[in-house]
Scaffold this motif. Structure first.
Motif, short mmCIF file in Angstrom:
data_model
loop_
_atom_site.label_atom_id
_atom_site.label_comp_id
_atom_site.label_asym_id
_atom_site.label_seq_id
_atom_site.Cartn_x
_atom_site.Cartn_y
_atom_site.Cartn_z
N GLY A 191 -4.07 0.14 -3.99
CA GLY A 191 -4.68 -0.83 -3.40
C GLY A 191 -4.50 -0.42 -1.92
N CYS A 250 -1.34 -9.46 0.32
CA CYS A 250 -2.42 -7.62 0.45
C CYS A 250 -0.80 -8.02 1.57
CB CYS A 250 -3.42 -8.01 1.24
SG CYS A 250 -3.93 -6.40 1.30
N GLU A 256 1.26 -5.09 0.62
CA GLU A 256 0.55 -4.28 -0.53
C GLU A 256 0.05 -3.19 1.36
OE1 GLU A 256 -1.69 -3.54 -3.87
OE2 GLU A 256 -1.32 -4.59 -4.65
N VAL A 257 -1.06 -3.77 1.54
CA VAL A 257 -1.37 -2.90 2.74
C VAL A 257 -0.23 -3.40 3.84
CG1 VAL A 257 -2.73 -3.31 4.94
CG2 VAL A 257 -4.08 -3.12 2.72
N CYS A 315 -4.64 -11.90 -1.00
CA CYS A 315 -5.34 -10.45 -1.50
C CYS A 315 -6.91 -11.37 -2.51
CB CYS A 315 -4.55 -10.15 -2.79
SG CYS A 315 -5.32 -8.78 -4.41
N PRO A 375 -9.70 -9.57 -3.64
CA PRO A 375 -11.01 -8.23 -3.85
C PRO A 375 -12.32 -8.99 -4.01
CG PRO A 375 -9.43 -8.30 -6.39
CD PRO A 375 -8.93 -9.44 -4.83
N VAL A 395 -11.47 -3.12 -6.60
CA VAL A 395 -10.65 -2.58 -5.10
C VAL A 395 -11.63 -1.41 -4.47
CG1 VAL A 395 -8.22 -1.32 -4.34
CG2 VAL A 395 -7.98 -2.54 -7.03
N PRO A 416 -12.54 -6.79 0.26
CA PRO A 416 -12.12 -5.92 1.56
C PRO A 416 -10.93 -4.35 1.56
CG PRO A 416 -10.64 -7.39 1.33
CD PRO A 416 -10.58 -6.88 -0.02
N CYS A 417 -10.81 -4.35 0.45
CA CYS A 417 -9.57 -3.10 0.24
C CYS A 417 -10.14 -1.75 1.33
CB CYS A 417 -9.09 -2.74 -1.39
SG CYS A 417 -9.15 -4.61 -2.30
N ARG A 450 -9.82 -1.83 5.06
CA ARG A 450 -8.48 -2.96 5.30
C ARG A 450 -7.05 -1.95 5.41
NH1 ARG A 450 -6.89 -8.12 1.77
NH2 ARG A 450 -8.76 -8.73 4.12
N GLU A 475 -4.81 -11.62 -6.06
CA GLU A 475 -5.11 -10.75 -7.10
C GLU A 475 -5.79 -10.99 -8.56
OE1 GLU A 475 -3.02 -6.84 -7.29
OE2 GLU A 475 -4.86 -5.90 -7.61
#
Ligand code: SF4
Length: 466
Positions: free
Chosen positions: A300, A351, A354-355, A393, A395, A400, A403-404, A407, A453
């Motif tokens: 992601g 998120c 992740e991001v 998160c 989505p 994905v 906004p992935c 983002r 998620e």
């Protein structure tokens, strides 16, 4: 603590490391367990059928992330690194039609996805939001073997017993003894100061315990090749992304405009931001389309690091292949610390894990190749992570995509800004990276499950799907 650069950067397929690559890896592991002497099978017992169930976040967003297809493919013996994305539809259709799987080295097993693969939203497994069970039965329907797996982010899969051990001991993911076993940013800086080495040099020394310098460089180059090829594929393809949201790919069109501007020498004050964004979006559009991807540290968030490396090549005249290797090693050092002390999983901490983690890793890698000291690198990672804290998160439709994709573009821009800000200082700063990572962990613990998620909160419920 030692987490290899190749555990952080893994070549696989989209759209999700935890929800696609993880289930495929778990299915591979279950097949291996069936053949393993570790399984004390009852005498004469023969496996005739397999069933699987996905729980928690995997059940909620599994269809959008292709988790069901990943399990089917994994049970046919395909793995995330080598499966041909163009063959996947045909392989899945074959199992759905025949109700059989015939993995290499195994007899044929019954497996009718419609009945034997359950997305169980009602019964989450206790260890982690991404739980799976795989069961094997004999011809009379007697249960012979059952195993629980958890997909803990970035494509990592552990059994229930392994997860408990990891949590109980907070021990190293690997038993390999390395010269610089830093488990926190503080330790990393202390070791850098004592040794006089850069973060990339320490990470390299750790990796070279288990492989030669040439092998390490070749493998790092292979990771970068996979990343940059992914950007190029994403820039070349148009059309609607799969999954039903009807979101159109935009990277190619934006790229065409940027090239036009570049050729006409038009002044664009946001030039670097635009290139960063288009590179990141190209990767994440490929990811959404189920293409070949490198986890960085997850699928992601796979666009941030390739985008900032391409930015380094594009805007820094002194770039070289050594710089790209140092970038990857430095980014992996930061990713390992975050994973060890908090999480890189959207299902665990949202998120920000992740991001946010990808941006911290990218900021560190970029700062390193721009000549930063270890303290400035730690500062760059901290700035990037700090300004993703609390990010949820959510989505839309469990895909994905939104906004992935955008983002990742914004994550790349923040990473470059963070590296630049850190390089303007002397490395002294107010919030240590370790404190920021701990804040992310605590924020993730306090975050409602709706924002981890499950697509049951945030943008996922406030935008009408058309
Ligand atoms: S919102 Fe972030 S964590 Fe969630 S699926 Fe998208 S990129 Fe991953």
């Amino acid at each position: 603590m030692f987490l290899s650069v190749f555990d952080v950067f893994k070549i696989g397929i989209g759209p999700s490391s935890s929800h696609t690559m993880g289930p495929m890896t778990a299915a591979n592991a279950f097949l291996a367990l069936i053949l393993s002497p570790d399984w004390p099978r009852p005498s004469g017992a023969k496996v005739a059928a397999i069933k699987a169930s996905l729980h928690g976040s995997l059940a909620y967003t599994g269809i959008g992330h292709g988790s069901d297809r990943a399990v089917i493919l994994g049970l046919t013996g395909q793995n995330a690194e080598s499966v041909d994305p163009d063959q996947m539809d045909a392989l899945v259709a074959d199992v759905e039609r025949s109700g059989k799987i015939n993995p290499p080295g195994h007899p044929t097993y019954d497996f009718r996805p419609k009945d034997d693969l359950v997305l169980d939203r009602k019964n989450p497994l206790p260890g982690h939001a991404n739980g799976m069970t795989f069961s094997a039965f004999d011809a009379a329907g007697r249960l012979l073997l059952k195993q629980v797996y958890y997909s803990i982010g970035g494509g990592f899969v552990v059994t229930d017993v392994e997860l408990e051990k990891m949590r109980a001991s907070k021990k190293q993911e690997s038993s390999i003894r390395v010269p610089y076993p830093f488990a926190s940013a503080k330790q990393m800086l202390e070791m850098a100061n004592r040794s006089g080495l850069t973060i990339a040099q320490m990470k390299r020394a750790n990796e070279e315990v288990s492989m030669s310098r040439d092998d390490l460089d070749a493998k790092l180059d292979k990771i970068w090749d996979a990343m940059t090829n992914c950007i190029d594929r994403g820039l070349a393809v148009d059309g609607i992304m799969p999954g039903g949201l009807k979101v159109r790919r935009r990277a190619r069109q934006i790229h065409d405009k940027l090239q036009e501007e570049w050729r006409s020498n038009k002044i664009n004050p946001l030039l670097a931001n635009d290139w960063l964004s288009v590179y990141a979006m190209a990767v994440n559009e490929e990811n959404a389309g189920g293409g070949r991807i490198v986890t960085a540290p997850t699928n992601g968030a796979a666009g941030v690091i390739p985008a900032t490396i391409r930015y380094y090549k594009h805007f820094h005249e002194d770039w070289d292949q050594t710089g790209i290797r140092d970038y990857l090693l430095t980014a992996a050092a930061i990713g390992g610390i975050i994973k060890h002390n908090a999480s890189i999983s959207g299902a665990e901490v949202g998120c920000q894990g992740e991001v946010g983690s990808a941006a911290a890793m990218a900021a560190a890698g970029l700062a390193a190749v721009m000549g930063a000291t270890p303290e400035q690198i730690e500062n760059a990672a901290e700035i990037a992570l700090e300004h993703h804290l609390g990010m949820t998160c959510d989505p839309i439709a469990g895909l994905v995509q939104v906004p992935c994709i955008e983002r990742n573009a914004l994550g790349a821009v923040k990473a470059v800004t963070a590296a630049s800000l850190a390089l303007k200082g002397d490395g002294q700063h107010f919030v240590p990276l370790d404190a920021c990572i701990e804040t992310m962990r605590q924020t993730g613990n306090d975050m409602s499950e709706k924002y981890k998620e499950t697509s049951t909160g945030g943008l996922a419920v406030n935008v009408v799907e058309c």
